[in-house]
Design an enzyme around this catalytic site. Structure first.
Site, PDB file in Angstrom:
ATOM      1  N   SER A   1      10.300  74.058 -35.161  1.00 53.25           N
ATOM      2  CA  SER A   1       9.738  75.342 -34.708  1.00 53.25           C
ATOM      3  C   SER A   1      10.683  76.178 -33.861  1.00 53.25           C
ATOM      4  O   SER A   1      10.545  77.401 -33.802  1.00 53.25           O
ATOM      5  CB  SER A   1       8.439  75.087 -33.948  1.00 53.25           C
TER       6      SER A   1
ATOM      7  N   LYS B   1       7.986  82.087 -32.917  1.00 48.68           N
ATOM      8  CA  LYS B   1       7.101  83.020 -32.210  1.00 48.68           C
ATOM      9  C   LYS B   1       7.318  84.470 -32.617  1.00 48.68           C
ATOM     10  O   LYS B   1       6.394  85.272 -32.587  1.00 48.68           O
ATOM     11  CB  LYS B   1       7.280  82.863 -30.711  1.00 48.68           C
TER      12      LYS B   1
ATOM     13  N   GLU C   1       0.929  87.003 -22.341  1.00 53.02           N
ATOM     14  CA  GLU C   1       1.025  85.889 -21.407  1.00 53.02           C
ATOM     15  C   GLU C   1       2.166  85.016 -21.883  1.00 53.02           C
ATOM     16  O   GLU C   1       2.502  85.003 -23.055  1.00 53.02           O
ATOM     17  CB  GLU C   1      -0.273  85.089 -21.410  1.00 53.02           C
TER      18      GLU C   1
HETATM   19  C1  LIG Z   1       5.507  77.952 -28.184  1.00 54.53           C
HETATM   20  C2  LIG Z   1       6.192  76.943 -29.001  1.00 54.53           C
HETATM   21  C3  LIG Z   1       5.471  75.916 -29.654  1.00 54.53           C
HETATM   22  C4  LIG Z   1       3.999  75.711 -29.487  1.00 54.53           C
HETATM   23  O1  LIG Z   1       3.195  76.747 -29.922  1.00 54.53           O
HETATM   24  P1  LIG Z   1       2.352  76.663 -31.273  1.00 54.53           P
HETATM   25  O2  LIG Z   1       1.481  77.850 -31.203  1.00 54.53           O
HETATM   26  O3  LIG Z   1       1.601  75.377 -31.255  1.00 54.53           O
HETATM   27  O4  LIG Z   1       3.308  76.716 -32.387  1.00 54.53           O
HETATM   28  C5  LIG Z   1       6.165  75.038 -30.465  1.00 54.53           C
HETATM   29  N1  LIG Z   1       7.506  75.146 -30.634  1.00 54.53           N
HETATM   30  C6  LIG Z   1       8.233  76.100 -30.016  1.00 54.53           C
HETATM   31  C7  LIG Z   1       9.701  76.146 -30.236  1.00 54.53           C
HETATM   32  C8  LIG Z   1       7.600  77.026 -29.188  1.00 54.53           C
HETATM   33  O5  LIG Z   1       8.335  77.974 -28.573  1.00 54.53           O
END
Ligand SMILES: *Cc1c(COP(=O)(O)O)cnc(C)c1O
Length: 401
Positions: free
Chosen positions: A381, A89, A111
């Site tokens: 992610s 993020k 948000e």
């Molecule tokens: C917020 C988040 C997501 C989902 O958001 P995307 O916009 O689909 O990437 C996925 N993995 C993590 C670790 C997150 O914090």
């Protein structure tokens, strides 16, 4: 060649479904972003901070023990969990905060659902000296106390939202309301590849660094591209960030994984593509895409073990990639995500975010079905520190802890 406009749509998806009062703000943002997209000074400063502050490039790790125990395709992990503040993020939050500063906006609003985007935004606002207000549903605030504390320590004001289901979609509504009221000095820093144009394009561009690095790292490490890229899809920003660099490599499969929650038949999930009955075309928060709806066309309540995947709409570019057959989408249930979380912890020494565990679950499903010469690239992610309470609770319910 310098572009003079950006496409507002991905095929028939996307667009700008906004109140008239926001039209000038969105146009101003598009103009600013068009300038900065090709601006060498901006890009150099952004890349500098991505390196010295965010810690990029993030590593590419081979999941060797997991690969061996599955006995099929080789699994590689793109380590966004190693980025500052613990997830992808920050790539987007940093880019947009720099856009806001360029536009002369001193006040940032955002948000947040689980609090991850709020933490990333509060982080970059502290870094750049910008005022930060984060809207968060009061139910989410109770569930995600540590992130509320983090945001406050970083100097942000967290505003509780008590309307609707008091979760993410209500927080978005409140943020949009604030933006309409304070549009002169306020920048809305949106957290995923969603919302009205230019957000889906801009957020994708800021996240595209994931795929650019991973593509280069794969070529350096194994001398070729992976056979498939796998990423979880909430709003879709980490997935589109990974996919973008591989879009034109038609031999590379692109696989998105939605939150299957308690299973598609239960109705308690966030699988916009996975549930053909309730996942229908519609508009949510400014964009035309697949949205989970009830029979009356109202936004359906969603469920996922991972708050970051728990949203009724999916980024419009994913709807397009799916329609043209360039990407496919599957889902993993809460249970499969939990199993993947535990397995990655034990076999690789990595506690993944529960969101990312959905992508790992798909790799665990696919690897044994593929030959040992095949390669799966999984986007990790984020890291799982934020999920320890949830995981502990689930293990206790299962009597395993
Ligand atoms: C917020 C988040 C997501 C989902 O958001 P995307 O916009 O689909 O990437 C996925 N993995 C993590 C670790 C997150 O914090």
């Amino acid at each position: 060649m310098i572009q003079t406009s950006l496409s507002k749509k991905f095929g028939r998806y996307g667009g700008q479904f906004i109140p008239e009062t926001l039209a000038p703000a969105v146009a101003e943002l598009e103009a600013a972003y068009l300038t900065l997209r090709d601006d060498a000074v901006f890009q150099t400063e952004l890349n500098g901070l991505l390196s010295t502050y965010v810690g990029r490039p993030t590593a590419l790790s081979k999941a060797s023990r997991l690969t061996t125990s599955l006995g099929g395709a080789q699994i590689y992990l793109k380590r966004e969990d190693l980025a500052h503040s613990g997830a992808h993020k920050i790539n987007n939050a940093l880019g947009q905060a720099m856009v806001a500063r360029f536009m002369g906006k001193q006040r940032i609003i955002a948000e947040t659902g689980a609090g991850q985007h709020g933490v990333a935004t509060a982080t970059v606002c502290a870094l750049l000296g910008l005022e930060c207000v984060v809207y968060m549903g009061s139910v989410d605030m109770a569930r995600q106390q540590p992130n509320v504390l983090r945001m406050r320590l970083l100097g942000a004001e967290v505003r509780a939202v008590d309307s609707g289901t008091r979760t993410l979609k209500d927080a978005v509504n409140e943020a949009i309301r604030d933006w309409v009221t304070n549009v002169d000095d306020t920048y809305y820093l949106l957290g995923s590849a969603l919302g009205p144009h230019p957000y889906p394009t801009m957020v994708r561009d800021f996240q595209a660094v994931i795929g650019q690095e991973a593509r280069r790292q794969m070529l350096e490490t194994i001398g070729r591209l992976p056979d498939a890229c796998i990423a979880c899809v909430g709003g879709g920003s980490n997935a589109i960030g990974l996919f973008d660099a591989f879009k034109n490599d038609l031999k590379v499969e692109l696989i998105g994984v939605e939150a299957g929650g308690l299973g598609i038949p239960s109705g308690r999930h966030a699988a916009r593509f996975g549930d053909p009955q309730r996942g229908r075309l519609g508009v949510l928060h400014g964009t035309y895409t697949y949205v989970l709806q009830n029979e009356d066309g109202q936004i359906a309540d969603t469920h996922s073990i991972s708050a970051g995947l728990d949203y009724a709409a999916v980024g419009p570019e994913h709807s397009y990639l799916r329609e043209i057959g360039r990407a496919t989408y599957t889902s993993a249930t809460d249970e499969e995500a939990m199993a993947a979380f535990l397995r990655l912890a034990r076999e690789e020494g990595i506690l993944p975010a529960l969101e990312s565990a959905h992508a790992v679950a798909e790799a665990i499903r696919q690897a044994p079905l593929r030959g040992q010469d095949e390669v799966l690239l999984v986007n990790l992610s984020g890291r799982g520190d934020k999920d320890l309470d949830t995981v502990t609770q689930v293990l206790a319910e299962q009597g395993r802890h």
